[in-house]
Write a protein that holds these residues in place. Sequence first.
Motif, PDB file in Angstrom:
ATOM      1  N   UNK A 144      18.746 -28.170   0.026  1.00 63.02           N
ATOM      2  CA  UNK A 144      17.756 -28.871   0.729  1.00 63.02           C
ATOM      3  C   UNK A 144      18.518 -29.973   1.448  1.00 63.02           C
ATOM      4  N   UNK A 145      19.509 -30.471   0.902  1.00 64.24           N
ATOM      5  CA  UNK A 145      20.219 -31.831   1.688  1.00 64.24           C
ATOM      6  C   UNK A 145      20.874 -31.101   3.084  1.00 64.24           C
ATOM      7  N   UNK A 146      21.750 -29.910   2.852  1.00 62.03           N
ATOM      8  CA  UNK A 146      22.133 -29.453   4.115  1.00 62.03           C
ATOM      9  C   UNK A 146      21.194 -29.023   4.962  1.00 62.03           C
ATOM     10  N   UNK A 147      20.046 -28.383   4.592  1.00 58.76           N
ATOM     11  CA  UNK A 147      19.051 -27.894   5.395  1.00 58.76           C
ATOM     12  C   UNK A 147      18.412 -29.077   6.336  1.00 58.76           C
ATOM     13  N   UNK A 148      18.320 -30.120   5.752  1.00 59.92           N
ATOM     14  CA  UNK A 148      17.541 -31.387   6.246  1.00 59.92           C
ATOM     15  C   UNK A 148      18.820 -32.086   7.277  1.00 59.92           C
ATOM     16  N   UNK A 149      19.910 -32.012   6.889  1.00 56.41           N
ATOM     17  CA  UNK A 149      21.081 -32.645   7.643  1.00 56.41           C
ATOM     18  C   UNK A 149      21.150 -31.887   8.605  1.00 56.41           C
ATOM     19  N   UNK A 150      21.053 -30.567   8.848  1.00 53.67           N
ATOM     20  CA  UNK A 150      21.167 -29.843  10.261  1.00 53.67           C
ATOM     21  C   UNK A 150      19.877 -29.667  10.756  1.00 53.67           C
ATOM     22  N   UNK A 151      18.851 -30.148  10.244  1.00 53.38           N
ATOM     23  CA  UNK A 151      17.548 -29.794  10.819  1.00 53.38           C
ATOM     24  C   UNK A 151      17.246 -28.278  10.870  1.00 53.38           C
ATOM     25  N   UNK A 152      17.312 -27.658   9.737  1.00 50.16           N
ATOM     26  CA  UNK A 152      17.249 -26.301   9.877  1.00 50.16           C
ATOM     27  C   UNK A 152      15.987 -25.811  10.629  1.00 50.16           C
ATOM     28  N   UNK A 153      15.944 -24.418  11.245  1.00 51.96           N
ATOM     29  CA  UNK A 153      14.534 -24.063  11.666  1.00 51.96           C
ATOM     30  C   UNK A 153      14.225 -22.705  10.906  1.00 51.96           C
ATOM     31  N   UNK A 154      14.549 -21.469  11.225  1.00 55.74           N
ATOM     32  CA  UNK A 154      14.260 -20.486  10.409  1.00 55.74           C
ATOM     33  C   UNK A 154      13.273 -19.675  11.257  1.00 55.74           C
ATOM     34  N   UNK A 155      12.523 -18.699  10.591  1.00 55.12           N
ATOM     35  CA  UNK A 155      11.338 -18.015  11.128  1.00 55.12           C
ATOM     36  C   UNK A 155      10.026 -18.141  11.369  1.00 55.12           C
ATOM     37  N   UNK A 156       9.703 -19.430  10.353  1.00 52.76           N
ATOM     38  CA  UNK A 156       8.321 -19.960  10.379  1.00 52.76           C
ATOM     39  C   UNK A 156       8.034 -21.205  11.120  1.00 52.76           C
ATOM     40  N   UNK A 157       8.969 -21.410  12.212  1.00 45.44           N
ATOM     41  CA  UNK A 157       8.988 -22.676  13.010  1.00 45.44           C
ATOM     42  C   UNK A 157       7.819 -22.655  13.814  1.00 45.44           C
ATOM     43  N   UNK A 158       7.361 -21.440  14.340  1.00 45.20           N
ATOM     44  CA  UNK A 158       6.231 -21.276  15.306  1.00 45.20           C
ATOM     45  C   UNK A 158       4.916 -21.913  14.675  1.00 45.20           C
ATOM     46  N   UNK A 159       4.571 -21.727  13.317  1.00 44.60           N
ATOM     47  CA  UNK A 159       3.595 -22.188  12.708  1.00 44.60           C
ATOM     48  C   UNK A 159       3.556 -23.310  11.880  1.00 44.60           C
TER      49      UNK A 159
END
Length: 471
Positions: A144-159
């Motif tokens: 979680x920390x790394x995902x937030x620090x990089x503002x992760x996207x992924x495949x569900x950004x659309x929704x």
Amino acid sequence: MTLSPSEAVAQLTTLLGADAVIGEAAQMGSYLKEPRKRFHQQAAAVVRPGSVQQVQAVVCWAAENRVGLVPQGGNTGLVGAQVPMRGDEVIVSLARLDRIRHMDVAAGTMTAEAGVILEQAHKAAEAENTIFPLWLASQGSARIGGLLSSNAGGVNVLAYGNARELTMGVEAVLADGRLYQGLNSLKKDNTGYDLKDLLVGAEGTLGIITAATLRIFPKPADYETALVNIAGPEAALDLFQLMRERIGSRLNAFEIIPAIGLDMQLRHGMLDRDPTAGPSPWYALIEVSRMAGGPEGTLLAAVETAFGAGMIDNAVLAESLADRTRMWAFREQMSEVQSKEGASIKHDVSVPIAAVPQLIAEGSAAAMRLVPGIRPVPFGHMGDGNIHFNFSQPVGADSKSFMAEADERIHEAIYDIVLRLGGSVSAEHGIGQLKVDLLRQVKDPVALDMMRAIKTALDPLGILNPGKMLG
């Protein structure tokens, strides 16, 4: 750094205990080897604090001794933000901060520590009949920390939006050791600057995130998933517009994949069988969520409309969980399979959605002019304009020669097109150490001045992830 590595290890061991400090270079391997194997610096030590108070103690020690700290989650980042840049830094692994502190289904929130693995967050949410919709290929190891620090996207950004939009509050240790306690779950709070949004996406350069309040959502009753044959990106754009009109906010994902991606995966045995409806130059992977009591067959009806309009000529809908899993494996294995084809030049870029076809057409043509035989492999999030515009080496080429001769020229050509189309040179992977020089070239000078002023105000000694993002 004012201390020798041995002195740093000794002092950190006294501070945290021997079990929380790794001082032998031979034991640091997994903390130093990032996925793309582009960066190869040692660290003075690796520390594994077991509490927020220990993180604070490490930061205070680093400030006193002018030691650079590199925050690290699951070490899945693709731009080198999570590994050393100079060789004398201390890596701060947040892996032991791995508790789900609180679930509040009524408020739609989950409070998770920085070391929680994304897959664990998914399971915690599902246990309450909810979902945490941040979904990406490295979810079994990303934290979680790394995902937030990089503002992760992924495949569900659309929704659902990216990591920043899924974060309601954060807790973070600042460069002087103070703890910013921002774990609120308020939907409305206009009491000054949004400090949470400042820390999310900062790649650990402004503070070390130790926990976050995350948004969770009701679990869909089911998903409808289809793999559709399309003529190309222009057709994908028309199809996406139709799907958005027909399905609206329940359209979770709209991904595009070229035929070369299927050929590669079948050649290397990464799919047990072809998941598509048949040969096609391009494919679109579309997914729709259905809530309890909602109508079934929404995606099927939309696909039938697309057939009637001549937008597509074939499609297959998932009839089982195995079908859906296979379709998503086809998409998620796109990055991995390219490594089996030799060297690959990669770009994580975004443009306005309407410009995606132009980006792919112009970028592919430019690369093939520069390097005859190069194989364009553009794929990704058509629904939000984020394309992973990758290029595999020509068949039979020497990998080292290809990278030495083509890497810089291809990057320059693609970034020129992206910027001309009003896009971004880093859509979801961040800046890290890979794109520091590029950021200086493309970012508005006023914006850079503002970023430097914020960095200086919050980290005057420059100990938090030194050299990353701003250099």
